[in-house]
Design a protein around this motif. Structure first.
Motif, PDB file in Angstrom:
ATOM      1  N   THR A 163       0.869  -1.168   0.000  1.00 49.69           N
ATOM      2  CA  THR A 163       0.000   0.000   0.000  1.00 49.69           C
ATOM      3  C   THR A 163       0.906   1.219   0.000  1.00 49.69           C
ATOM      4  O   THR A 163       1.918   1.238   0.701  1.00 49.69           O
ATOM      5  N   GLY A 276     -17.879  -0.233  -1.315  1.00 48.24           N
ATOM      6  CA  GLY A 276     -16.783   0.167  -0.447  1.00 48.24           C
ATOM      7  C   GLY A 276     -15.556   0.537  -1.242  1.00 48.24           C
ATOM      8  O   GLY A 276     -15.590   0.569  -2.475  1.00 48.24           O
ATOM      9  N   SER A 277     -14.485   0.853  -0.547  1.00 49.78           N
ATOM     10  CA  SER A 277     -13.170   1.255  -1.069  1.00 49.78           C
ATOM     11  C   SER A 277     -13.086   2.747  -1.368  1.00 49.78           C
ATOM     12  O   SER A 277     -11.993   3.285  -1.516  1.00 49.78           O
ATOM     13  N   ALA A 278     -14.225   3.398  -1.509  1.00 47.92           N
ATOM     14  CA  ALA A 278     -14.269   4.835  -1.779  1.00 47.92           C
ATOM     15  C   ALA A 278     -15.657   5.317  -1.355  1.00 47.92           C
ATOM     16  O   ALA A 278     -16.585   4.507  -1.242  1.00 47.92           O
ATOM     17  N   PRO A 279     -15.802   6.636  -1.132  1.00 49.82           N
ATOM     18  CA  PRO A 279     -17.109   7.114  -0.664  1.00 49.82           C
ATOM     19  C   PRO A 279     -18.213   6.954  -1.705  1.00 49.82           C
ATOM     20  O   PRO A 279     -18.021   7.295  -2.875  1.00 49.82           O
ATOM     21  N   ARG A 299     -19.834  -0.186   3.422  1.00 56.09           N
ATOM     22  CA  ARG A 299     -18.926  -0.583   4.522  1.00 56.09           C
ATOM     23  C   ARG A 299     -17.591   0.110   4.325  1.00 56.09           C
ATOM     24  O   ARG A 299     -17.308   0.710   3.266  1.00 56.09           O
ATOM     25  N   TYR A 300     -16.737   0.050   5.342  1.00 54.31           N
ATOM     26  CA  TYR A 300     -15.461   0.778   5.298  1.00 54.31           C
ATOM     27  C   TYR A 300     -14.319  -0.127   5.737  1.00 54.31           C
ATOM     28  O   TYR A 300     -14.420  -0.820   6.745  1.00 54.31           O
ATOM     29  N   GLY A 301     -13.257  -0.100   4.935  1.00 48.50           N
ATOM     30  CA  GLY A 301     -12.101  -0.906   5.312  1.00 48.50           C
ATOM     31  C   GLY A 301     -10.838  -0.365   4.708  1.00 48.50           C
ATOM     32  O   GLY A 301     -10.829   0.717   4.119  1.00 48.50           O
ATOM     33  N   MET A 302      -9.782  -1.116   4.866  1.00 46.33           N
ATOM     34  CA  MET A 302      -8.513  -0.768   4.225  1.00 46.33           C
ATOM     35  C   MET A 302      -7.575  -1.967   4.205  1.00 46.33           C
ATOM     36  O   MET A 302      -7.814  -2.963   4.885  1.00 46.33           O
ATOM     37  N   THR A 303      -6.514  -1.842   3.425  1.00 47.18           N
ATOM     38  CA  THR A 303      -5.587  -2.950   3.263  1.00 47.18           C
ATOM     39  C   THR A 303      -5.061  -3.449   4.608  1.00 47.18           C
ATOM     40  O   THR A 303      -4.976  -4.657   4.843  1.00 47.18           O
ATOM     41  N   ILE A 394     -17.336   9.000   7.345  1.00 46.29           N
ATOM     42  CA  ILE A 394     -15.972   9.414   7.002  1.00 46.29           C
ATOM     43  C   ILE A 394     -16.085  10.803   6.389  1.00 46.29           C
ATOM     44  O   ILE A 394     -16.795  10.990   5.392  1.00 46.29           O
ATOM     45  N   ARG A 397      -9.810  12.917   4.943  1.00 42.94           N
ATOM     46  CA  ARG A 397      -8.604  12.124   5.167  1.00 42.94           C
ATOM     47  C   ARG A 397      -7.523  12.995   5.773  1.00 42.94           C
ATOM     48  O   ARG A 397      -7.368  14.144   5.380  1.00 42.94           O
ATOM     49  N   LEU A 401      -4.123  11.739  -0.017  1.00 46.31           N
ATOM     50  CA  LEU A 401      -4.453  10.535  -0.777  1.00 46.31           C
ATOM     51  C   LEU A 401      -5.602  10.837  -1.723  1.00 46.31           C
ATOM     52  O   LEU A 401      -6.546  11.535  -1.360  1.00 46.31           O
ATOM     53  N   ILE A 403      -8.487   8.841  -4.114  1.00 41.90           N
ATOM     54  CA  ILE A 403      -9.049   7.525  -4.432  1.00 41.90           C
ATOM     55  C   ILE A 403      -9.806   7.650  -5.749  1.00 41.90           C
ATOM     56  O   ILE A 403     -10.815   8.338  -5.838  1.00 41.90           O
ATOM     57  N   ASN A 408      -6.078   3.623  -4.807  1.00 44.00           N
ATOM     58  CA  ASN A 408      -5.430   4.713  -4.076  1.00 44.00           C
ATOM     59  C   ASN A 408      -4.245   5.258  -4.855  1.00 44.00           C
ATOM     60  O   ASN A 408      -3.413   4.494  -5.346  1.00 44.00           O
TER      61      ASN A 408
END
Ligand code: MLC
Ligand code: AMP
Length: 503
Positions: A163, A276-279, A299-303, A394, A397, A401, A403, A408
């Motif tokens: 990442t 997910g992965s972006a708004p 949903r919200y997550g990250m690497t 959210i 940031r 970054l 997206i 990313n």
């Protein structure tokens, strides 16, 4: 258990003639056939000299064969390092060198570019193509269809995912078997996945979303996937009637909504759409509900953490929010300056802790210490807020970054390439609203005194340095960059100034 990840996701399906992958040529691969292929690949991996804990780097096209490499790594205890197929040789050189990968799998067409990189880092290079050809597949062809599963513990590493960082240097996020498995278990339950589900899978499988969220959950539930090489609108429209679930980045949903064929009848068989992965824009959420009667579950997550929050399956899926912390995830909003927890409702940095949180960055103890606190809380770099009902939003940031379409892009990395071009004095890379990608990468450039910049020449020059999705969609020459009294470039001003570039 001998190997928690392999046993839970793969091993349990041995001998099951149930459908696992529906592929574009119309055929279906059963769970058992997939496991037999994976076992042969596990032999080929160990024949190449890899042992548990060694890294296998794969830059290969999405296909059942590529997914079988993931299963084979789990079975042989080898750490899986999937790489974006868009990465250039210059980018790959870093990942392969930094990870110390012993085996590199690439496509046959990339062999010329990959050979010097593998040689320089003392790695073996083998080819695996989407149709199951290549010398890796050939090496596996006559090996047994069963493999003695390597003994592993939940703390052992299963995957290394790179990442990018705000300094422009990518970091390898170390994910243990338990990190992946705990999250998959939680999500399968939370989103009610069962063996009856058929997930329409059009995401890449070199990132958390397509690889772990989509695939691990389907495997754990024992369901099937319609496994497409990528997002193709016509194909999506054709496949939706036989799917029950879709996971996508917001671009998937805006593209579907732009097509009049996409309506409630087409998705009559669907039970769940996840984003997910972006708004996801509130507007998209509303539009989607009006068109289909479904509320997208965001949903919200990250690497580094897999998934942290989710809107509820039952109950209100609230547009513009990412829902509640998952059952085994602790989430707090803290003051970026002090690290103290802020009162409910205040905006601050999001920190998370749970069995899903990664083990640290590969061979980067200092970077790890900056973001992973000794008490286990990970500082996500996202800014958020929790409302009175507990929904997390959210709001921005705390990291520079962009997206774009779910990928990313760290401006620093692009600025370094732009600044290195002849005639460029300095640059600022920003994200601006884009109707298809959410945000698009834009480069603002200042020429050295007496020089005139040629954006096309610059674009060509960075072409073989950076993956295409990182390329600025527009390069804008200016005379100076706006700076504050500390001399820092005011990207907010640039973003406002260029906000309407694509709308
Ligand atoms: C492709 N291009 C992009 C791009 N994708 N440019 C910017 N951003 C992107 N995301 C480039 C192509 O190289 C091409 O360049 C041009 O844009 C047009 O391409 P396209 O044919 O329209 O793109 P397409 O192949 O359809 O891909 C768009 C997409 C894809 C949105 C389907 O990007 C995608 O699958 N995104 C998903 C990313 C993802 O899985 N993220 C999850 C990360 S995990 P040119 O110059 O040749 O014209 C994570 C954690 C979590 O974030 O919470 O999930
Ligand atoms: P990556 O490092 O590619 O895993 O990307 C993780 C980042 O994606 C997070 O830190 C967030 O900034 C962003 N992200 C993921 N899901 C969402 C979401 N639902 N809404 C807004 N941002 C998201």
């Amino acid at each position: 258990m001998a190997n928690p990840l392999y046993d839970a996701l793969f091993g349990r399906h041995a001998g099951r003639d149930t459908p696992f992958l529906h592929v574009p040529d119309g055929s279906t691969i059963t769970h058992d056939a997939f496991l037999r292929l994976a076992a042969r690949y596990a032999h080929a991996i160990t024949d190449a000299g890899l042992r548990p804990g060694d890294r296998l780097a794969a830059q290969i096209d999405k296909s059942p064969h590529a997914l079988a490499v993931y299963a084979a790594c789990a079975q042989s205890g080898v750490v899986f390092l999937p790489l974006n197929t868009d990465y250039t040789p210059a980018e790959l050189d870093y990942f392969i060198g930094n990870s110390g990968a012993r085996l590199v799998l690439g496509t046959t067409r990339a062999a010329d570019a990959l050979t010097p990189i593998a040689t320089a880092h003392d790695a073996t290079l083998m080819a695996l193509d989407a149709d199951g050809s290549g010398n890796f597949a050939a090496a596996a062809a006559h090996r047994p269809e069963s493999f003695p599963t390597a003994k592993r513990s939940g703390d052992d590493l299963a995957a290394l995912l790179y990442t990018s960082g705000t300094t422009g240097r990518s970091k390898g996020a170390m994910l243990s078997q338990d990190n992946l498995l705990s999250n998959a278990r939680t999500l399968t339950d939370y989103w009610r996945f069962t063996a009856d589900d058929v997930l329409l899978h059009a995401l890449p499988i070199f990132h958390t979303h397509g690889l772990f969220v989509a695939t691990n959950i389907t495997l754990l539930a024992g369901g099937a996937m319609i496994f497409l090489p990528g997002f193709d609108l016509d194909r999506m429209i054709a496949e939706l009637p036989r799917a029950t679930a879709l996971m996508g980045v917001p671009t998937f949903y805006t593209r579907l909504l732009d097509d009049p064929r996409f309506d409630a009848d087409l998705v009559a068989n669907m039970r769940l759409f996840i984003s997910g992965s972006a708004p996801l824009l509130t507007e998209t959420h509303m539009h989607f509900e009006r068109r289909t009667g479904h509320r997208i579950l965001e949903r919200y997550g990250m690497t580094e953490t897999n998934m942290n929050t989710s809107n509820p399956y039952d109950g209100e899926r609230r547009a513009g929010t990412v829902g509640f912390p998952l059952p085994d995830v602790a989430l707090k909003i803290t003051d970026p300056a002090t690290g103290q927890t802020l009162p409910q409702g205040d905006i601050g940095q999001i920190e998370v802790r749970g069995p899903n949180v990664f083990q640290g960055y590969w061979q980067m103890p200092d970077k790890t210490a900056e973001e992973l606190r000794p008490d286990g809380f990970f500082i996500t770099g996202d800014l958020g807020q929790i409302d009175a009902d507990g929904y997390v939003t959210i709001v921005g940031r705390n990291k520079d970054l962009i997206i774009s379409g779910g990928y990313n892009v760290y401006p620093k990395e692009v600025e370094q390439e732009l600044d290195a071009q002849p005639g460029v004095l300095e640059s600022a890379v920003i994200g601006v609203p884009h109707p298809d990608l959410g945000e698009a990468v834009v480069g603002v450039l200042v020429a050295q005194p007496g020089q005139t910049l040629d954006p096309d020449a610059i674009r060509n020059a960075i072409g073989d340095r950076l993956a295409r999705y990182k390329h600025p969609k527009r390069l804008i020459p200016v005379t100076t960059l706006p700076r504050n009294t500390m001399g820092k470039v005011q990207k907010n001003l640039l973003r406002t100034q260029h906000a309407d570039l694509f709308t």
